[in-house]
Design an enzyme around this catalytic site. Structure first.
Site, short mmCIF file in Angstrom:
data_model
loop_
_atom_site.label_atom_id
_atom_site.label_comp_id
_atom_site.label_asym_id
_atom_site.label_seq_id
_atom_site.Cartn_x
_atom_site.Cartn_y
_atom_site.Cartn_z
N PHE A 389 0.75 -1.20 -0.28
CA PHE A 389 -0.02 0.07 -0.42
C PHE A 389 1.18 1.81 -0.08
CE2 PHE A 389 -2.02 -3.30 2.97
CZ PHE A 389 -2.41 -3.96 1.71
N CYS A 390 1.55 1.06 -0.68
CA CYS A 390 2.98 2.50 -0.77
C CYS A 390 3.38 2.65 0.62
CB CYS A 390 2.15 3.99 -1.68
SG CYS A 390 1.39 2.61 -3.18
N ALA A 391 3.63 2.26 1.36
CA ALA A 391 3.82 2.26 2.73
C ALA A 391 4.86 1.43 3.04
CB ALA A 391 2.38 2.21 4.05
#
Ligand SMILES: Cc1ncc(COP(=O)(O)O)c(C=O)c1O
Length: 478
Positions: A389-391
């Site tokens: 999740f782009c984290a």
């Protein structure tokens, strides 16, 4: 020649009003408006096992569907479509007025101070990147490792960035921020933090962090990409210096976001997009830039996107926060309890009792998250997201990497105002079926993505490239 008596503010606000001429969302809500009507709410999607199913969209946190009333606002605007800014035609007046009215609506939606600027951007990433380049040289910037890459990478690229790590309690987050800001007195300081995590859904203590930031003379930036669709924001009352948000997470279609906040640094910064619209005067070797939002909105603006975003803000306001959060919390409670019954413990930084938005990331024992998400889509018509999740730094802390690179991450189910309870039940039942019986189709990794072997599903011809006119293979699923 007589001048037409047109009341532009009223015209623009009617363009942004919802539903039919005499109906507001408040009226619709009073009749029981949840789940709210969404464009595509009755969509059927093909299954790899044969047949179709109504699409259960549990991926609101990535991009929420478009509210029907937002589509109506766009439909009302499009006949007036024309050039914006310096066009002399009547429709240009309408476009200009609609664009300005949209700015006012967004300003009100986040409870901005009178002198705060609203800059329309493409999305939150664009807004934060703009701001990161506008913060004065020499400023010290503080972020937690738990941020989305959009609120991490632009700040990390600056000369003086301090990483506050991954706090394991809310109080730990406050203590880390306080300690770092206390030590760093002197230069301009900025604390940039998410309002709600896109991985755990947990709400961050932004009011307390704002209080700490200001105690030490720092400014606070809130990445509200996940917060804004679910929680009312009052910048003036909470003392937030900047807020960034994305329309496509707030029930407007793709294409517009906003940066709202203090104008001083922004007015002194290099323009985000140098070009027409951002300048007062250009000479042979000189340029005088505008101040205000125009300075950073060079080129032809996305008026339709801005109006859609504003219509979504209006709709969220009229639906009413209390009713909306009651509805979302009921969905969330069922999701959380159902997942726990299945042994799929939701990821959390701060434990199960922290308040969160309608977003849950989890793993199901024995399943690669990507393969699980692929099976939910192919066999049950359920849309979720899988991955990190782009984290990535946060995911590293929450769900350590398994031996295969593809097994890294989690599955994320997220709900919103158009979600039906039946959709949550369908997810829980599907997970149970997959856990008990295993997948019905064979899956393989294709360039890092799980796909069904011999997938028989075809995309609609209007978007199809390779599959147009190709007859689908026989399903290979049991
Ligand atoms: C917390 C958070 N911040 C920033 C972003 C970036 O938003 P956008 O992709 O609209 O720029 C996202 C998107 O998922 C997000 O969840």
């Amino acid at each position: 020649m007589s001048t037409p008596q047109i009341d532009f503010p009223r015209l623009a606000s009617s363009l942004l009003r919802l539903g039919g001429p005499n109906e507001t969302l408040a009226g619709v809500t009073a009749r029981g408006a949840f789940p709210a009507a969404m464009v595509g709410g009755a969509l059927h999607v093909p299954l790899a096992t044969g047949g179709t199913a109504r699409y259960a969209n549990l991926d609101y946190a990535s991009s929420a569907p478009c509210l029907a009333v937002v589509r109506d606002a766009i439909d009302q605007l499009l006949p007036w479509y024309g050039s914006v800014h310096r066009g002399a035609g009547f429709v240009s007046n309408v476009m200009n007025e609609a664009y300005s009215a949209a700015r006012d609506v967004v300003h009100t939606f986040v409870g901005a101070r009178d002198d705060d600027t609203v800059i329309f951007t493409r999305n939150t990433t664009d807004a934060l990147s703009l701001l990161a380049s506008a913060v004065p040289d020499g400023a010290k910037v503080f972020t937690f490792t738990a941020e989305h890459h959009a609120n991490l990478l632009p700040w990390r690229a600056r000369a003086h960035h301090v990483d506050l790590g991954v706090p394991r309690t809310r109080d730990d987050a406050l203590a880390r921020a306080e300690e770092a800001l206390r030590r760093a007195r002197g230069a301009d300081r900025v604390l940039s933090v998410t309002g709600a995590s896109n991985v755990t859904g947990e709400l961050w203590p932004i009011a307390e962090l704002a209080e700490i930031a200001h105690r030490y003379g720092a400014r606070i930036v809130v990445d509200a990409a996940q917060l804004a669709p679910h929680v009312p924001i009052d910048m003036a009352r909470t003392n937030l210096d900047y807020v960034a948000l994305s329309g496509h997470k707030m029930y407007a279609p793709f294409g517009a976001g906003a940066l709202i906040g203090r104008g001083d640094w922004l007015d002194r910064a290099d323009p985000h997009l140098a070009g027409g619209g951002a300048v007062k005067r250009v000479g042979a070797d000189s340029v005088e830039w505008l101040t205000g939002p125009s300075r950073h909105e060079g080129g032809t603006p996305n008026v339709v996107g801005a109006v859609a975003l504003a219509a979504a803000c209006t709709a969220l306001g009229e639906l009413g926060h209390e009713a909306a959060s009651r509805y979302e919390n009921a969905l969330l409670d069922r999701l959380l309890s159902g997942l726990r019954m299945l042994g799929a413990e939701p990821l959390a930084l701060w434990g199960p009792h922290t308040k969160r938005i309608g977003l849950v990331s989890f793993n199901l024992s024995g399943f690669d998250p990507g393969a699980l998400a692929a099976a939910l889509s192919a066999e049950f018509g359920i849309g979720v997201r899988a991955g990190a999740f782009c984290a990535h730094p946060l995911m590293d802390a929450l769900a350590p990497k398994a031996s295969q690179a593809s097994a890294y991450g989690a599955v994320r189910a997220s709900v919103g105002l158009g979600t039906r309870f039946e959709d949550v039940e369908r997810l829980l039942t599907a997970l149970e079926t997959l856990r008990e019986d295993g997948p019905a189709c064979p899956y393989r990794l294709d360039a890092g993505r799980w796909v069904v072997e011999g997938d028989a599903r075809v995309v609609p011809a209007m978007v199809s490239r390779s599959r147009r006119g190709v007859s689908p293979p026989e399903p290979s699923c049991r």
